[in-house]
Design an enzyme around this catalytic site. Structure first.
Site: not given
Ligand SMILES: Cc1cc2nc3c(=O)[nH]c(=O)nc-3n(C[C@H](O)[C@H](O)[C@H](O)COP(=O)(O)OP(=O)(O)OC[C@H]3O[C@@H](n4cnc5c(N)ncnc54)[C@H](O)[C@@H]3O)c2cc1C
Length: 313
Positions: A163, A213, A303
């Site tokens: 992570r 999480s 996380e």
């Molecule tokens: C219901 C639910 C279930 C989930 N299950 C899991 C799971 O099983 N495993 C897991 O690992 N995670 C899980 N997550 C967490 C989340 O979905 C992941 O971490 C996901 O990959 C985040 O992607 P995002 O586009 O929403 O990022 P965001 O929340 O929009 O951003 C997260 C971070 O990434 C950075 N970022 C985003 N895009 C870029 C880019 N293009 N360049 C540079 N930085 C960037 C942002 O600045 C921020 O710091 C879950 C979340 C939810 C709501």
């Protein structure tokens, strides 16, 4: 023409549905728009933050004094076993694409919300697969120099860990991700994904307002022997101690405070039941992580990305 919006509510951009106003907000759909948005931030003395699906964010109720750039740069293509995907692509679309083309290595990440860029930033994963497993290279936009160079980083340059990635420290924007996958029968891959999804739906029912999480699990081998001895072996899976188990051991599960509930069935899942605030969320997380520290001597690390909030641990 980019449409910049003032005081845009971050709660509209997060799966937790919490977060005060962003000073400025804009969506970008191609790299030129991204550069234009970054230039706008510079010209207006604003810091900027690129986000994807907002599924891993806890944003302060006070909001954020920045330009928030929502990445909607989309596209997937493949040649043989190699896939190139633009970072704003929804991860689930990549999962479907890989399954339908008989490409193995991403299928167990089905159901993880957000974009490919967000997944790479946090090295997301589930059920023994992580996004970095099959990455060959990542194309980023460097904001270190005036020219905003595109740089191709090999996987080793990305410093992936559990992570974690080097992107949490550098100021690169992830633009494109290249994978080399193995092959398998689409029907087999689809069945594996369906099995995972049915388990996930129990933990994350549709419409749940959460950021996934909250705390990272603990890599068992990083702990001293005397701490590890306190943990039952069945609580260690894929080499990690479940943060949910540690939180449950200090009575976190089922706790409710002003609209935020810690799930009774999983103490690492903090849910906004309606009207919850970032402050309440933070207070609960801090309270129970301190209890874990007192009982086990283990420091839990979020996380979820905290935006305009002080560190928890
Ligand atoms: C219901 C639910 C279930 C989930 N299950 C899991 C799971 O099983 N495993 C897991 O690992 N995670 C899980 N997550 C967490 C989340 O979905 C992941 O971490 C996901 O990959 C985040 O992607 P995002 O586009 O929403 O990022 P965001 O929340 O929009 O951003 C997260 C971070 O990434 C950075 N970022 C985003 N895009 C870029 C880019 N293009 N360049 C540079 N930085 C960037 C942002 O600045 C921020 O710091 C879950 C979340 C939810 C709501």
């Amino acid at each position: 023409m980019l449409k910049f919006m003032d005081n845009y509510p971050m709660k509209n951009l997060t799966t937790l549905k919490i977060g005060g106003p962003a000073k400025k907000f804009v969506k970008v759909t191609n790299p030129n728009e991204l550069i234009e948005a970054i230039n706008y931030a510079k010209q207006n003395n604003l810091e900027y933050l690129v986000i994807g699906g907002g599924s891993n964010l806890l944003v302060s109720d006070k909001g954020v004094d920045k330009l928030i750039i929502k990445n909607e740069i989309l596209g997937i293509e493949h040649q043989g076993q190699n896939i190139k995907v633009k970072s704003g692509t929804v991860l689930q679309d990549l999962v479907h694409y890989s399954i339908s083309h008989g490409l193995l290595g991403i299928q167990k990440m089905t159901g993880i919300p957000g974009t490919v860029g967000g997944a790479v930033y946090g090295n997301a994963g589930a059920y023994g697969q992580t996004i970095s497993d099959n990455i060959i290279s990542v194309v980023v936009l460097s904001d270190r120099r005036e020219s905003k160079d595109l740089i191709t980083l090999n996987k080793d340059d990305c410093n992936f860990n559990y992570r974690d990635s080097g992107f949490k420290k550098n100021k690169y924007t992830i633009l494109e991700v290249r994978f080399s996958l193995n092959t398998n029968n689409p029907t087999t891959l689809d069945q594996e994904a369906k099995d995972v999804l049915s388990k996930r739906l129990i933990k994350y029912p549709p419409g749940i307002k959460c950021p996934g999480s909250f705390f990272k699990n603990i890599v068992a081998e990083t702990l001293p022997k005397e701490i590890l001895e306190k943990i039952p072996s069945e609580k260690i899976t894929y080499g990690k101690i479940s943060a949910g188990y540690l939180l449950e051991s200090v009575g976190a599960n089922g706790q409710v405070l002003d609209g935020i509930e810690i799930a009774g069935y999983h103490a690492n899942l903090f849910i906004n039941k309606g009207g919850g605030s970032a402050q309440t969320f933070y207070t609960l997380a801090k309270k129970y992580s301190q209890k874990v520290k007192e009982k086990f001597g283990i420091t839990l690390e979020p996380e979820v990305q905290l935006i305009n909030l002080p560190p928890i641990s």
